[in-house]
Design an enzyme around this catalytic site. Structure first.
Site, PDB file in Angstrom:
ATOM      1  N   HIS A 198      -0.873  -6.701   6.705  1.00 46.59           N
ATOM      2  CA  HIS A 198      -1.522  -5.654   7.498  1.00 46.59           C
ATOM      3  C   HIS A 198      -3.003  -5.546   7.176  1.00 46.59           C
ATOM      4  O   HIS A 198      -3.423  -5.690   6.024  1.00 46.59           O
ATOM      5  CB  HIS A 198      -0.804  -4.308   7.371  1.00 46.59           C
ATOM      6  CG  HIS A 198      -0.884  -3.653   6.033  1.00 46.59           C
ATOM      7  ND1 HIS A 198      -1.857  -2.746   5.698  1.00 46.59           N
ATOM      8  CD2 HIS A 198      -0.088  -3.738   4.942  1.00 46.59           C
ATOM      9  CE1 HIS A 198      -1.648  -2.316   4.468  1.00 46.59           C
ATOM     10  NE2 HIS A 198      -0.585  -2.904   3.974  1.00 46.59           N
ATOM     11  N   ASP A 218      -4.309  -3.166  -1.260  1.00 45.58           N
ATOM     12  CA  ASP A 218      -3.425  -2.790  -0.134  1.00 45.58           C
ATOM     13  C   ASP A 218      -4.247  -2.607   1.137  1.00 45.58           C
ATOM     14  O   ASP A 218      -4.681  -1.511   1.415  1.00 45.58           O
ATOM     15  CB  ASP A 218      -2.678  -1.498  -0.495  1.00 45.58           C
ATOM     16  CG  ASP A 218      -1.614  -1.134   0.505  1.00 45.58           C
ATOM     17  OD1 ASP A 218      -1.298  -1.944   1.382  1.00 45.58           O
ATOM     18  OD2 ASP A 218      -1.089  -0.008   0.408  1.00 45.58           O
ATOM     19  N   GLU A 252       0.049  -0.564  10.003  1.00 44.72           N
ATOM     20  CA  GLU A 252       1.239  -0.648   9.147  1.00 44.72           C
ATOM     21  C   GLU A 252       1.445   0.640   8.377  1.00 44.72           C
ATOM     22  O   GLU A 252       2.565   1.134   8.216  1.00 44.72           O
ATOM     23  CB  GLU A 252       1.082  -1.825   8.165  1.00 44.72           C
ATOM     24  CG  GLU A 252       2.307  -2.091   7.297  1.00 44.72           C
ATOM     25  CD  GLU A 252       2.302  -1.370   5.945  1.00 44.72           C
ATOM     26  OE1 GLU A 252       3.320  -1.417   5.249  1.00 44.72           O
ATOM     27  OE2 GLU A 252       1.284  -0.742   5.593  1.00 44.72           O
ATOM     28  N   GLU A 253       0.336   1.201   7.901  1.00 46.44           N
ATOM     29  CA  GLU A 253       0.400   2.353   6.983  1.00 46.44           C
ATOM     30  C   GLU A 253       0.927   3.626   7.647  1.00 46.44           C
ATOM     31  O   GLU A 253       1.183   4.621   6.973  1.00 46.44           O
ATOM     32  CB  GLU A 253      -0.997   2.636   6.403  1.00 46.44           C
ATOM     33  CG  GLU A 253      -1.569   1.510   5.535  1.00 46.44           C
ATOM     34  CD  GLU A 253      -0.889   1.391   4.188  1.00 46.44           C
ATOM     35  OE1 GLU A 253       0.144   2.044   3.975  1.00 46.44           O
ATOM     36  OE2 GLU A 253      -1.390   0.631   3.349  1.00 46.44           O
ATOM     37  N   ASP A 280       1.476  -8.659   1.415  1.00 48.38           N
ATOM     38  CA  ASP A 280       0.974  -7.287   1.334  1.00 48.38           C
ATOM     39  C   ASP A 280       0.893  -6.935  -0.155  1.00 48.38           C
ATOM     40  O   ASP A 280       1.921  -6.701  -0.787  1.00 48.38           O
ATOM     41  CB  ASP A 280       1.922  -6.344   2.078  1.00 48.38           C
ATOM     42  CG  ASP A 280       1.435  -4.901   2.041  1.00 48.38           C
ATOM     43  OD1 ASP A 280       0.335  -4.644   1.524  1.00 48.38           O
ATOM     44  OD2 ASP A 280       2.181  -4.014   2.532  1.00 48.38           O
ATOM     45  N   HIS A 357      -3.652   3.574  -1.793  1.00 49.19           N
ATOM     46  CA  HIS A 357      -3.745   4.782  -0.955  1.00 49.19           C
ATOM     47  C   HIS A 357      -4.691   5.824  -1.551  1.00 49.19           C
ATOM     48  O   HIS A 357      -4.556   7.006  -1.283  1.00 49.19           O
ATOM     49  CB  HIS A 357      -2.362   5.395  -0.685  1.00 49.19           C
ATOM     50  CG  HIS A 357      -1.417   4.437  -0.021  1.00 49.19           C
ATOM     51  ND1 HIS A 357      -0.117   4.758   0.294  1.00 49.19           N
ATOM     52  CD2 HIS A 357      -1.588   3.162   0.402  1.00 49.19           C
ATOM     53  CE1 HIS A 357       0.467   3.714   0.867  1.00 49.19           C
ATOM     54  NE2 HIS A 357      -0.410   2.738   0.933  1.00 49.19           N
TER      55      HIS A 357
HETATM   56  N1  BES Z   1       1.699  -2.114   0.568  1.00 48.29           N
HETATM   57  C1  BES Z   1       2.609  -1.047   0.803  1.00 48.29           C
HETATM   58  C2  BES Z   1       4.017  -1.468   0.607  1.00 48.29           C
HETATM   59  C3  BES Z   1       4.563  -1.508  -0.762  1.00 48.29           C
HETATM   60  C4  BES Z   1       4.484  -0.414  -1.616  1.00 48.29           C
HETATM   61  C5  BES Z   1       5.266  -2.595  -1.168  1.00 48.29           C
HETATM   62  C6  BES Z   1       5.074  -0.480  -2.836  1.00 48.29           C
HETATM   63  C7  BES Z   1       5.864  -2.676  -2.397  1.00 48.29           C
HETATM   64  C8  BES Z   1       5.750  -1.599  -3.229  1.00 48.29           C
HETATM   65  C9  BES Z   1       2.520  -0.609   2.252  1.00 48.29           C
HETATM   66  O1  BES Z   1       1.246  -0.743   2.784  1.00 48.29           O
HETATM   67  C10 BES Z   1       2.897   0.860   2.329  1.00 48.29           C
HETATM   68  O2  BES Z   1       2.190   1.672   1.840  1.00 48.29           O
HETATM   69  N2  BES Z   1       4.061   1.146   2.942  1.00 48.29           N
HETATM   70  C11 BES Z   1       4.530   2.490   3.076  1.00 48.29           C
HETATM   71  C12 BES Z   1       5.679   2.533   4.035  1.00 48.29           C
HETATM   72  C13 BES Z   1       5.309   2.341   5.488  1.00 48.29           C
HETATM   73  C14 BES Z   1       6.561   2.302   6.346  1.00 48.29           C
HETATM   74  C15 BES Z   1       4.394   3.442   5.984  1.00 48.29           C
HETATM   75  C16 BES Z   1       5.001   3.000   1.714  1.00 48.29           C
HETATM   76  O3  BES Z   1       5.440   2.222   0.892  1.00 48.29           O
HETATM   77  O4  BES Z   1       4.969   4.192   1.508  1.00 48.29           O
HETATM   78 ZN    ZN Z   2       0.057   0.888   1.822  1.00 45.27          ZN
END
Ligand code: BES
Ligand code: ZN
Length: 389
Positions: A198, A218, A252-253, A280, A357
């Protein structure tokens, strides 16, 4: 008689209007058990560890907040447009662990892989991360979110400028302004391999256009890794047999929006996607004794085993499996649409970069050196070259 019909009509109208303001979500059972009160309605399904529920629009934020506090995640549930889509998603997420058709995961292109791997350069990855994290944020609704993705399109176009068999598409989404960028290198067959990550970034609980979100790890790191893979293939004049696609997803976020739309489209169009790799977060080397962590949930077991074999054969690095515990990145969009996807990750879940984040997710989380992503670029290259037969 008529009175009964009027009452029936009134009740169904109220239910219908209520449903308009409810969202259909899929999530995992552990989440559901603790927050039953936020669900208006839970559908019966055959799947035991996941569920489909209706959540009132005003409760979506509460659910998100709860997941943040108790489960240390932002999403943890996926919002779907229709009940049908949710059912299909949940079914594929669980059965998607195994392939529907035969894919050749043998390893036999040793000479070719070994000529490409040494070409990967930390410096290029470092520069791309630096550039992408210099935008105030890459939020899906912000001007800088649009500009940063357009920069990716320009940069990728420059890399393939002398290739007639390659093109870059700016894929516009109807419902938000940040586009997804898709680079295609045409093969002789329409069988397709996708490598994606993303492009957007976010900071703060509920994101926002104004928050500073460098998102170096990220996920500028994933995009920079993919960019270096493209650069190496082009500089080495690699001519694929299958069609290769590189994707920088938007949004994605905020719930895997970009990749969900694209994976769904590819499913509808019956595109022959034989493999998907998600990159990612490749920057932070958080687990001392492990280099690459293969995420085992919402991914394809057979393809994961193939990746493990590739690491053993070509990288001589240590790897292990770990779970995300929920649909944590864009690989889940592909899995949910029935395509074999894998997700090699920077660290064990417990050791991951805690600065994501926030406004502190900068290249400094890796002391300014992008050597961890080099491993992922090499893995992606060996994956492509070996699967392209
Ligand atoms: N890069 C993260 C995903 C991630 C977090 C992978 C921790 C492995 C471990 C991704 O950008 C993210 O923040 N995803 C969200 C969920 C999404 C459906 C909004 C998250 O993990 O909260
Ligand atoms: Zn993220």
């Amino acid at each position: 008689m008529l009175g009964k019909q009027i009452i029936y009509f009134l009740i169904s109208s109220i239910l219908f209007i209520g449903a308009l303001h409810a969202k259909i979500v899929t999530t995992d059972n552990d989440v559901a058990h603790q927050k039953m009160d936020l669900f208006d309605f839970i559908y019966k399904t055959e799947i035991t560890d996941g569920l489909i529920a209706e959540v009132a629009e005003e409760n979506i934020l509460k659910l998100s907040h709860h997941l943040h506090e108790e489960h240390h995640r932002c999403g943890g549930f996926i919002v779907h447009d229709t009940l049908e889509e949710a059912k299909e998603f949940l079914k594929n997420s669980r059965s998607g662990e195994l392939n529907k058709y035969f894919i050749d995961y043998s390893i036999s292109n040793e000479d070719e892989v070994n000529t490409y791997l040494p070409m990967v350069a930390e410096k290029n990855i470092n520069e791309t991360i630096t550039k992408l994290s210099s935008y105030h944020n890459r939020y899906y609704k912000a001007q800088t979110g649009i500009q940063s993705s357009e920069w990716i399109a320009d940069h990728w176009s420059d890399i393939i400028a002398n290739r007639e068999d390659a093109s870059v598409e700016i894929y516009r989404h109807e419902r938000w302004p940040q586009p997804t960028i898709i680079l295609t290198i045409n093969g002789e067959s329409d069988e397709t391999i996708v490598i994606g990550g993303h492009a957007d970034s976010i900071a703060g609980y509920f994101g926002g256009e104004h928050n500073k979100a460098p998102g170096a790890d990220d996920n500028a790191s994933g995009i920079a890794t993919i960019t270096e893979v493209i650069r190496v293939l082009v500089d080495g004049n690699f001519k694929p047999k299958k069609t290769l696609k590189f994707m920088a997803y938007s949004a994605e976020e905020v719930g895997l929006l970009g990749s969900k739309e694209i994976a769904r489209l590819y499913n509808q169009n019956q595109e022959k996607v034989i493999g998907v790799l998600q990159l990612d977060m490749t920057l932070y080397h958080g687990s001392r004794n492990q280099d690459i962590i293969l995420i085992s949930d919402y991914t394809n077991q057979e393809q994961n085993a193939f990746l493990g074999n590739l690491i053993d054969k070509y990288l001589q690095l240590s790897w292990m499996y770990d779970r995300c515990g929920y649909a944590c990145s864009d690989h889940a969009s592909w899995t949910g649409n029935g395509f074999p996807a894998s997700f090699p990750f920077e660290a064990k879940k417990n050791d991951m970069n805690r600065k994501i984040h926030t406004s502190n997710d900068t290249l400094e989380v890796a002391r300014g050196v992008a050597d961890h992503p080099v491993k992922f670029a090499k893995l992606a290259l060996s994956y492509l070259i070996e699967l392209d037969r």
